[in-house]
Design a protein around this motif. Sequence first.
Motif, mmCIF file in Angstrom:
data_model
loop_
_atom_site.group_PDB
_atom_site.id
_atom_site.type_symbol
_atom_site.label_atom_id
_atom_site.label_comp_id
_atom_site.label_asym_id
_atom_site.label_seq_id
_atom_site.Cartn_x
_atom_site.Cartn_y
_atom_site.Cartn_z
ATOM 1 N N LEU A 198 0.833 -1.195 0.000
ATOM 2 C CA LEU A 198 0.000 0.000 0.000
ATOM 3 C C LEU A 198 0.870 1.249 0.000
ATOM 4 C CD1 LEU A 198 -2.500 -1.260 2.656
ATOM 5 C CD2 LEU A 198 -2.952 -0.964 0.238
ATOM 6 N N PRO A 199 0.369 2.308 -0.611
ATOM 7 C CA PRO A 199 1.143 3.546 -0.583
ATOM 8 C C PRO A 199 1.291 4.049 0.853
ATOM 9 C CG PRO A 199 -1.050 3.928 -1.466
ATOM 10 C CD PRO A 199 -0.893 2.452 -1.326
ATOM 11 N N ASP B 271 1.728 7.146 1.897
ATOM 12 C CA ASP B 271 1.092 8.410 2.231
ATOM 13 C C ASP B 271 -0.393 8.372 1.894
ATOM 14 O OD1 ASP B 271 0.290 11.215 2.225
ATOM 15 O OD2 ASP B 271 2.426 11.493 2.644
ATOM 16 N N HIS B 272 -1.234 8.646 2.899
ATOM 17 C CA HIS B 272 -2.685 8.603 2.698
ATOM 18 C C HIS B 272 -3.152 9.612 1.661
ATOM 19 C CE1 HIS B 272 -2.445 6.112 6.069
ATOM 20 N NE2 HIS B 272 -2.406 7.044 6.988
ATOM 21 N N ARG B 273 -2.380 10.706 1.512
ATOM 22 C CA ARG B 273 -2.877 11.774 0.647
ATOM 23 C C ARG B 273 -2.966 11.334 -0.808
ATOM 24 N NH1 ARG B 273 1.179 16.293 2.713
ATOM 25 N NH2 ARG B 273 2.434 14.429 2.930
ATOM 26 N N LEU C 250 -3.584 8.166 -2.033
ATOM 27 C CA LEU C 250 -4.829 7.395 -2.186
ATOM 28 C C LEU C 250 -6.030 8.327 -2.043
ATOM 29 C CD1 LEU C 250 -6.200 4.683 -2.561
ATOM 30 C CD2 LEU C 250 -6.074 4.323 -0.103
ATOM 31 N N GLY C 251 -5.934 9.270 -1.111
ATOM 32 C CA GLY C 251 -7.033 10.211 -0.871
ATOM 33 C C GLY C 251 -7.380 11.011 -2.109
ATOM 34 N N ILE D 189 -9.171 8.913 -4.704
ATOM 35 C CA ILE D 189 -10.577 8.671 -4.354
ATOM 36 C C ILE D 189 -11.394 9.944 -4.570
ATOM 37 C CG2 ILE D 189 -12.115 8.127 -2.427
ATOM 38 C CD1 ILE D 189 -9.939 6.224 -1.412
#
Lengths: 207, 620
Positions: free
Chosen positions: A22-23, A25-27, A29-30, A33
């Motif tokens: 999984l990447p 940094d959440h940003r 994927l964020g 989405i």
Amino acid sequence: MSAHSETTRIAIAHETSQELGLPKDHRILGIWIFLAGECAFFASLIGSYLGLHLGVAHGPTGAQIFDLPLTTVATLILLTSSLTVVLGVAAMQRRDVRGMQLWLWLTALLGLFFLEFQGYEFYTFYHGGLTLQTSAFGSAFFTLTGFHGLHVAFGVFWILLLLFQSMKHGINEDRTTKVFVMSLYWHFVDVVWVVIFTLVYLAGKVG
Amino acid sequence: MAAITERVTLAHRQAPSYRGIWAWIASVDHKKIGIMYIYAALFFMAFGGAEALLVRIQLWQPNNHVVSAETFNQLFTMHGVTMIFLVAMPILIGYINAIVPLQIGARDVAFPRMNSLSLWLFVLGGLFMYTSWFMGGAPDAGWFNYVPLSGGHFSPGAGVDFYDIGLQITGIGTLMTAINFLVTILNMRAPGMRLLRMPMFTWSALITMLLILFAFPPITVNLILQMMDRLFHANFFNIPLGGNALLWQNLFWIFGHPEVYIVILPAFGIISEIIPTFSRKPLFGYESMALALSVIAFLSFMVWTHHMFADGLGPIVNTIFAITSMLIAVPTGIKIFNWLATLWGGQIRFTTANLYALSFIPLFVIGGISGVMLAMAPADLQYNDSYFVVAHFHYVLFGGTLMAALAGLYFWFPRIWGRLLSERLGRWNFWLVFVGFNVTFFPMHILGLEGMPRRISTYAPGYGWTTPNQIATIGAFILLAGMLVLLYNLISTFLRKPDLEQDPWDGRSLEWSIPSPTPEYNFAQVPLIEDRDAYWVAKRQGKELPKAEPLGPIHMPSPSLSPFFLALTIVIAGYGALLHVDWLALIALLAAFWQIGLQLVHEDHGYHVHPDVPAGGAAE
Ligand SMILES: [Cu+2]
């Protein structure tokens, strides 16, 4: 619980989280989405336009009023800005901060040029007898292209903020992600324009 | 000198601290945000309930004139809007906030400040809509607000503008919740927690957020188009100038049908947690439950025209949508049978939470069966716009969603508030609500079949409608009594000292594996997950959950007031547009974009906390 098994478990845990691939940094994927939601947003706007574009009442039709050469130039400008933002991100990944800033300035400038074209287009249409209030076609056209224009304008604002931040504080890993996230947004806004150019202007001129 | 510099750096790194109410407003902690969602939903529920009671009082007898027809329209419109957008969704999002990060072993959500923004957009957007009562009248064109009734010609007041702008504001918040929880669930699960090891409530949250992501943009566009028509004289729905009234219906129901699953899937999730816990058995058919959720979500986007059977779209369209609608009964049926199979042979404990969960099954089945009846296009022409429809959706939304929400309240109360609600009062609460609900809504099936149209403010005698209406009104007051018992139960429980029981129900998922009250960092050490129901398995084996990391300082995000002020700015822009104070709308909108921009370049260093070592002593 023995210290040994604890360490093994932690090692396993580390492995498992890498396995997921999984990447970090959440940003990132964020923003993907968010852009999926934006697709649904523009799909609804474009769908409404396609459903209403024949409702011209007593006003002009798209075929009568669209100025294809003008819009083509605007399209080329916006597409070029996708290239410059790629070059900016590439420079950033080479840790060439000045290069990045240069390409981002150019991107913002191209974005402003596009808005300039759109402003001119709205102005000529207004004087050619097409306004938001003329017909359902006018309402749908100005709302769709207007919302796209707002997206471009917000993108320009976002680029400028990132530029000022990098000029004041330099660049670090966190700000790199910020720029990358913005570049994905910028590409999205360009792709939406390609769809609008095809379905609204090209198809409108033919039909 | 060096020491001084160091202290200065530390002070700089110290999170800003807020006191009293500001600590709540500035909180970015998913647990506090969840609590505020639930409080706000209960607050709005009181208003939505009061509106429903006034509707029932007005319908007590033929030719009644307790309220005027105009007020009646506002009452049922605001009742629907409130219960769906300000009660059902927020209370479920509240549980998702409070519980999902704990269930996946995370310390917070992916975007804590954005989470706070979602909350405040919902709260302030809801209050914005409620101010319509004092500003010329509430929305009055029904919760689905069809054109041309909702257009400027037939609804000249500001009521519908409050609807258009208020739902845009709360909708942006909901959309951000979806992005937040999709990233949280996909990216922040504890090591080893594969998708097929997640608790079913988390699964339901994941699928619900996907539905929100694709269902909310169409309604946002719809609201924008109507706002353009009403405020700026555009012609989207103005037929003489080329507009199309069906556009509203299509965009509305492309959102509207997934919306009913947005409020029912988390309810399914709650039931799937409670029934296994109080049967002391694993959930039967776990994989098929997850698959059924996904199939329902997929199908929910291709059934919207079943709300438009009476439009005359033709037999082909009606047939296709009748078939897709009925198909949804298949995955839903799988879920029902899985719950029954979970109960089969279990050691069932009849706690209040479980009573609510068990009542959910038959009530939802009744609503599902009347749903299949409505899905038959030719028959629907008979039921259309009658009280049969009202009975149907109250059986799924109240008998389904609200029963599950109340089940969840009793079940998770000790985790969220560190106290157990009184079981004795809980029983009174449950039975009054259960009886009151059926007495209110069952007669509406009969009223519908006897031809009573929905939304009429009064009726003439001699149709045989009086008795069922009076039974329904009596039921509404039994429901009121039940909800007052709940209120009393909540207040008396809050006045007691917290019992701080960690795991009162012998729970299965990770939210019960941590001390009560839940520490602000949730997990001193993130657990390593090796099973489905890992905590329950560990308890059965007499072991502790294995840890995935050594004990150490934990990084926390700083509290922030900026989400609240951003939400406030957006609401001010809403008032500006609605009151035609264009300069105010423009300045507030620019200020909102400025604040969003600042958030995009914001750098939060957060702060570190040192977890308390549990009494047993954790491995170093
Ligand atoms: Cu539906």
